[in-house]
Design a protein around this motif. Structure first.
Motif, PDB file in Angstrom:
ATOM      1  N   GLU A   9       0.975  -1.185  -0.152  1.00 19.40           N
ATOM      2  CA  GLU A   9       0.151   0.032  -0.132  1.00 19.40           C
ATOM      3  C   GLU A   9       0.718   1.215   0.110  1.00 19.40           C
ATOM      4  O   GLU A   9       1.766   1.341   0.771  1.00 19.40           O
ATOM      5  N   ASN A  52      -3.968  10.889  -1.049  1.00 18.61           N
ATOM      6  CA  ASN A  52      -5.131  10.460  -1.873  1.00 18.61           C
ATOM      7  C   ASN A  52      -5.854  11.959  -2.256  1.00 18.61           C
ATOM      8  O   ASN A  52      -5.907  12.586  -1.519  1.00 18.61           O
ATOM      9  N   GLU A  62     -11.006   8.588  -3.365  1.00 15.70           N
ATOM     10  CA  GLU A  62     -11.202   7.020  -3.213  1.00 15.70           C
ATOM     11  C   GLU A  62     -12.609   6.873  -3.307  1.00 15.70           C
ATOM     12  O   GLU A  62     -13.648   7.535  -3.134  1.00 15.70           O
ATOM     13  N   CYS A  86      -9.050   0.036 -11.071  1.00 16.82           N
ATOM     14  CA  CYS A  86      -8.437   1.265 -10.173  1.00 16.82           C
ATOM     15  C   CYS A  86      -7.115   1.532 -11.128  1.00 16.82           C
ATOM     16  O   CYS A  86      -6.974   2.965 -11.301  1.00 16.82           O
ATOM     17  N   TRP A 127      -1.430   4.417  -7.352  1.00 17.44           N
ATOM     18  CA  TRP A 127      -3.041   4.087  -6.993  1.00 17.44           C
ATOM     19  C   TRP A 127      -2.549   2.807  -5.938  1.00 17.44           C
ATOM     20  O   TRP A 127      -1.742   2.005  -5.967  1.00 17.44           O
ATOM     21  N   TRP A 155      -5.073  -0.322  -4.558  1.00 15.36           N
ATOM     22  CA  TRP A 155      -6.382  -1.139  -4.474  1.00 15.36           C
ATOM     23  C   TRP A 155      -6.412  -2.112  -3.252  1.00 15.36           C
ATOM     24  O   TRP A 155      -5.281  -2.655  -2.901  1.00 15.36           O
ATOM     25  N   LYS A 171     -11.887  -1.030  -2.376  1.00 18.61           N
ATOM     26  CA  LYS A 171     -11.569   0.226  -2.529  1.00 18.61           C
ATOM     27  C   LYS A 171     -10.305   0.498  -3.370  1.00 18.61           C
ATOM     28  O   LYS A 171      -9.634  -0.273  -3.424  1.00 18.61           O
ATOM     29  N   CYS A 172     -10.654   1.779  -4.159  1.00 19.63           N
ATOM     30  CA  CYS A 172      -9.553   2.108  -4.793  1.00 19.63           C
ATOM     31  C   CYS A 172      -9.099   3.563  -4.453  1.00 19.63           C
ATOM     32  O   CYS A 172     -10.088   4.402  -4.073  1.00 19.63           O
ATOM     33  N   TYR A 173      -7.807   3.877  -4.192  1.00 22.89           N
ATOM     34  CA  TYR A 173      -7.397   4.946  -3.847  1.00 22.89           C
ATOM     35  C   TYR A 173      -6.460   5.678  -4.696  1.00 22.89           C
ATOM     36  O   TYR A 173      -5.482   5.237  -5.139  1.00 22.89           O
ATOM     37  N   LYS A 202      -3.791   8.637  -6.063  1.00 26.28           N
ATOM     38  CA  LYS A 202      -2.761   9.260  -5.277  1.00 26.28           C
ATOM     39  C   LYS A 202      -2.227  10.446  -6.207  1.00 26.28           C
ATOM     40  O   LYS A 202      -1.714  10.163  -7.389  1.00 26.28           O
ATOM     41  N   SER A 239      -0.740  -2.203  -5.600  1.00 24.73           N
ATOM     42  CA  SER A 239      -0.364  -0.650  -5.703  1.00 24.73           C
ATOM     43  C   SER A 239       0.306  -0.445  -6.913  1.00 24.73           C
ATOM     44  O   SER A 239       1.127  -1.471  -7.375  1.00 24.73           O
TER      45      SER A 239
END
Length: 93
Positions: A15, A20, A23, A34, A47, A49, A66-68, A70, A89
């Motif tokens: 991660e 972020n 999200e 993602c 990113w 996930w 979830k998707c973040y 960045k 990631s």
């Protein structure tokens, strides 16, 4: 001139914290959606996930996928074998 964003290899069980700017809940697809969203967005530099059942040590319960997206790349956290298939990631260049 035309520039194409490319995904630098994705990292399983990792991660990238912080940075972020977006999200959202997503599907359990190993981060494929993602990753694609990040590649399509000029602001996105990386990113992360997190899949169904992923949980951080300080969380009381697991979250849905979830998707973040960045704007910066944080120092990677390797969550180890327990989350190898639950966190992915990638970095975009």
């Amino acid at each position: 001139w035309s520039f194409q964003m490319v995904l630098v290899d994705d990292q399983r069980g990792v991660e990238f914290p912080g940075g972020n700017y977006a999200e959202f809940e997503t599907i359990n697809d190993d981060g494929a959606y993602c990753s694609r969203r990040c590649l399509e967005t000029p602001t996105c530099k990386a990113w992360t996930w997190t899949g169904d059942g992923f949980s951080r040590p300080n969380q009381s319960s697991a979250e849905p996928p979830k998707c973040y997206l960045k704007s910066t790349v944080g120092t990677p956290i390797n969550w180890g074998a327990r989350n190898f298939y639950r966190a992915v990631s990638g970095i975009v260049r």
